[in-house]
Design a protein around this motif. Structure first.
Motif, mmCIF file in Angstrom:
data_model
loop_
_atom_site.group_PDB
_atom_site.id
_atom_site.type_symbol
_atom_site.label_atom_id
_atom_site.label_comp_id
_atom_site.label_asym_id
_atom_site.label_seq_id
_atom_site.Cartn_x
_atom_site.Cartn_y
_atom_site.Cartn_z
ATOM 1 N N GLU A 227 48.470 47.659 73.742
ATOM 2 C CA GLU A 227 48.884 47.929 73.905
ATOM 3 C C GLU A 227 48.976 49.409 73.027
ATOM 4 N N LEU A 228 48.885 49.931 72.030
ATOM 5 C CA LEU A 228 48.728 50.887 71.791
ATOM 6 C C LEU A 228 47.806 52.817 72.965
ATOM 7 N N MET A 229 46.879 52.115 73.569
ATOM 8 C CA MET A 229 46.225 52.760 74.265
ATOM 9 C C MET A 229 47.545 52.726 75.636
ATOM 10 N N ALA A 230 47.543 51.493 76.030
ATOM 11 C CA ALA A 230 49.006 52.158 77.340
ATOM 12 C C ALA A 230 49.479 52.618 77.088
ATOM 13 N N ASP A 231 50.438 52.708 75.724
ATOM 14 C CA ASP A 231 51.591 53.802 75.245
ATOM 15 C C ASP A 231 50.918 55.306 75.143
ATOM 16 N N TRP A 232 49.748 55.575 74.568
ATOM 17 C CA TRP A 232 49.561 56.960 74.475
ATOM 18 C C TRP A 232 48.971 57.150 76.488
ATOM 19 N N LYS A 233 49.074 56.887 77.319
ATOM 20 C CA LYS A 233 48.409 57.143 78.245
ATOM 21 C C LYS A 233 50.027 57.791 78.488
ATOM 22 N N ALA A 234 50.913 56.231 78.921
ATOM 23 C CA ALA A 234 52.419 57.167 79.213
ATOM 24 C C ALA A 234 53.038 58.382 78.450
ATOM 25 N N ALA A 235 52.203 58.298 77.428
ATOM 26 C CA ALA A 235 53.238 59.730 76.718
ATOM 27 C C ALA A 235 52.701 61.072 77.145
ATOM 28 N N GLY A 236 51.719 60.800 77.571
ATOM 29 C CA GLY A 236 51.565 62.228 78.412
ATOM 30 C C GLY A 236 50.749 63.244 77.171
ATOM 31 N N ARG A 237 50.635 64.395 77.578
ATOM 32 C CA ARG A 237 49.703 65.441 77.042
ATOM 33 C C ARG A 237 50.718 66.489 75.780
ATOM 34 N N ALA A 238 49.940 66.751 74.608
ATOM 35 C CA ALA A 238 50.952 67.411 73.830
ATOM 36 C C ALA A 238 50.208 68.428 73.889
ATOM 37 N N GLN A 239 50.620 69.616 73.151
ATOM 38 C CA GLN A 239 49.902 70.627 72.725
ATOM 39 C C GLN A 239 48.446 70.847 72.547
ATOM 40 N N ARG A 240 47.504 71.130 73.562
ATOM 41 C CA ARG A 240 45.968 71.568 73.154
ATOM 42 C C ARG A 240 45.250 71.178 71.797
ATOM 43 N N GLU A 241 45.506 71.576 70.857
ATOM 44 C CA GLU A 241 45.463 71.696 69.965
ATOM 45 C C GLU A 241 45.454 70.566 69.044
ATOM 46 N N ALA A 242 46.860 70.455 68.909
ATOM 47 C CA ALA A 242 47.473 69.125 68.711
ATOM 48 C C ALA A 242 47.298 67.671 69.472
ATOM 49 N N GLU A 243 46.598 68.017 70.820
ATOM 50 C CA GLU A 243 46.356 66.627 71.406
ATOM 51 C C GLU A 243 44.816 66.438 70.414
ATOM 52 N N ASP A 244 43.996 67.309 70.755
ATOM 53 C CA ASP A 244 42.531 66.901 69.966
ATOM 54 C C ASP A 244 42.518 66.275 68.958
ATOM 55 N N ASP A 245 43.656 67.102 67.858
ATOM 56 C CA ASP A 245 43.629 66.019 66.324
ATOM 57 C C ASP A 245 43.919 64.907 65.986
ATOM 58 N N LEU A 246 45.390 64.902 66.886
ATOM 59 C CA LEU A 246 45.961 63.543 67.163
ATOM 60 C C LEU A 246 44.787 62.651 67.800
ATOM 61 N N TRP A 247 44.531 62.379 68.795
ATOM 62 C CA TRP A 247 43.481 61.577 69.376
ATOM 63 C C TRP A 247 41.928 61.355 69.110
ATOM 64 N N ASN A 248 41.640 62.228 68.084
ATOM 65 C CA ASN A 248 40.200 62.040 66.892
ATOM 66 C C ASN A 248 40.916 61.222 65.973
ATOM 67 N N ARG A 249 42.372 60.651 65.731
ATOM 68 C CA ARG A 249 42.468 60.431 64.304
ATOM 69 C C ARG A 249 43.169 58.825 64.873
ATOM 70 N N PHE A 250 43.336 58.712 66.332
ATOM 71 C CA PHE A 250 44.186 57.507 66.879
ATOM 72 C C PHE A 250 42.242 57.239 67.236
ATOM 73 N N ARG A 251 41.572 57.485 68.078
ATOM 74 C CA ARG A 251 40.946 57.070 67.880
ATOM 75 C C ARG A 251 39.327 56.213 66.989
ATOM 76 N N GLY A 252 39.601 57.358 65.910
ATOM 77 C CA GLY A 252 38.925 57.043 64.605
ATOM 78 C C GLY A 252 39.361 56.224 63.943
ATOM 79 N N ALA A 253 40.943 55.402 63.683
ATOM 80 C CA ALA A 253 41.361 54.127 63.402
ATOM 81 C C ALA A 253 41.256 53.140 64.132
ATOM 82 N N GLN A 254 41.022 52.947 65.533
ATOM 83 C CA GLN A 254 40.577 52.412 66.849
ATOM 84 C C GLN A 254 38.406 52.185 66.399
ATOM 85 N N ASP A 255 38.449 53.173 65.828
ATOM 86 C CA ASP A 255 36.537 53.365 65.859
ATOM 87 C C ASP A 255 36.590 52.151 64.608
#
Length: 409
Positions: A227-255
């Motif tokens: 559900e969180l992944m679906a919400d992530w995709k629906a939220a759209g993209r943030a600024q590039r630097e913020a997007e990359d940092d947030l994605w790394n944290r989000f993916r890291g938590a899932q991993d």
């Protein structure tokens, strides 16, 4: 007195030049001989010829302006008209008249050329304006912006028109560029706002994802991550630097979560494989109870097998139906044996079966007697009808007798 075809010197030293209008006084010569006088003024004539020749060449081969050419012609014409030279002055006048005509023709040619260039420049600028106005409505921000900059460079390379026309076209051109810039600025401002909203939403998603990373509630947590992944995709993209940092944290938590789950599931899978082997052995033990010959012993043995079965635990999902189906088949066989035993030992059921059998036997006997009587009386139609009825009663009787056998006779 001395003379030549174009001039003469009289006794007083006065020099004359001959023209179509008659003789004209050139000047007075007292310093030498008449021949020297004529030679002097002839040289002045030759000088005019040279100057006129040079001017003709300049008009023909250079970009000498019509104004400068006319000034030079007027200067030479004055010298010719002042008659300070001896020679064919009329021929010089003809050449100067020809030069005037050539300069006028060249002036008209340049005027026409300038008008043509102005028309071409106007058409070119109007074309640029139309394209700029079309680009002003474009959403291809990068490509349209680059094209507009190229149009400006093209505009600068074109000749100016008359002030009014040039100003009007430039106003439209500039307005189109400004409209595009305004729309692009508004678009990116809205995009920045959307990206900021996306950043805030994704920060919350990351916080929840990180809080779930240590969970051992595998099923619900995995579902929540989806559900969180679906919400992530629906939220759209943030600024590039913020997007990359947030994605790394989000993916890291899932991993972290899914790695822990995989490790547990791997251990569980190994355990379930071992459980499957044990249950297959129990199923094989149970299957030896069939066919049931001793119901009491079979029931006790199956109960023992089932208790050990229940104590073992889960098996792999894809093998569950198969191995449980083997146990269910044994259980059904024992149940059928129990039902058969119950029917044999139930006095009420046996009595009902015996009574039904007696009634059917009496009906069959009666029908047979009636058939014999009808045939004896020659009534075959009645006999055939009774025979068909006898077939149905006999089938019911046979079935009842078979059921009565199950009760032991």
């Amino acid at each position: 007195m001395s003379s030549d075809p174009w001039g003469r010197v009289d006794e007083t030293g006065t020099v004359y030049v001959r023209t179509a209008e008659g003789e004209k006084v050139v000047g007075s010569w007292q310093a030498g001989t008449p021949e020297e006088a004529l030679a002097y003024f002839e040289r002045k004539y030759e000088g005019l010829v040279v100057e006129i020749g040079l001017l003709e060449r300049r008009v023909r081969t250079t970009d000498l302006s019509a104004k400068d050419a006319q000034i030079a012609i007027d200067h030479l014409r004055t010298q010719v008209e002042e008659h300070h030279a001896v020679g064919d002055l009329d021929a010089l006048r003809v050449r100067l008249d020809k030069l005037v005509a050539d300069v006028d023709a060249r002036r008209e040619e340049r005027k026409a050329q300038k008008a043509k260039q102005a028309d071409e420049a106007r058409t070119a600028k109007e074309t640029l304006v139309v394209e700029a106005e079309e680009l002003a409505q474009s959403d291809q921000w990068r490509a349209a912006g680059e094209r507009l900059r190229a149009l400006v460079d093209t505009w600068k390379g074109l000749p100016r028109l008359d002030r009014k026309s040039d100003d009007e076209l430039w106003h439209r051109f500039s307005h189109a560029r400004s409209a595009f810039s305004k729309r692009r600025k508004a678009h990116f401002a809205a995009l920045d706002a959307q990206r900021e909203d996306a950043r805030k939403v994704k920060e919350k998603l990351v916080a929840e994802a990180e809080s779930l990373s240590k969970s051992t509630d595998w099923g619900p947590t995995a579902a929540r991550y989806r559900e969180l992944m679906a919400d992530w995709k629906a939220a759209g993209r943030a600024q590039r630097e913020a997007e990359d940092d947030l994605w790394n944290r989000f993916r890291g938590a899932q991993d972290v979560f899914f790695a822990a789950r995989s490790e547990v599931f791997a251990e569980r899978d190994a355990e379930q494989v071992e459980n499957l082997k044990l249950k297959e052995e129990l199923a094989e033990e149970a299957e030896k109870l069939v066919p049931v010959t001793d119901l009491k012993a079979a029931r006790a043995a199956f109960r023992s097998v089932n208790e050990r079965w229940e104590a073992i635990g889960h098996v792999p999902r894809d093998a569950r139906a198969r191995v449980e189906g083997r146990m269910h088949a044994v259980e059904r066989a024992i149940q059928e044996a129990e039902e058969g035993e119950w029917r044999r030992t139930n006095p009420e059921a046996r009595a009902r079966a015996a009574g039904l059998t007696g009634q059917l036997q009496a009906a069959v006997d009666k029908l047979r007697a009636e058939i014999d009587a009808a045939r004896a009386a020659g009534n075959n139609a009645k006999a055939d009808k009774l025979a068909r009825e006898l077939e149905g009663r006999q089938a019911l009787l046979d079935q009842a007798l078979k059921g009565l056998e199950e009760f032991g006779g």
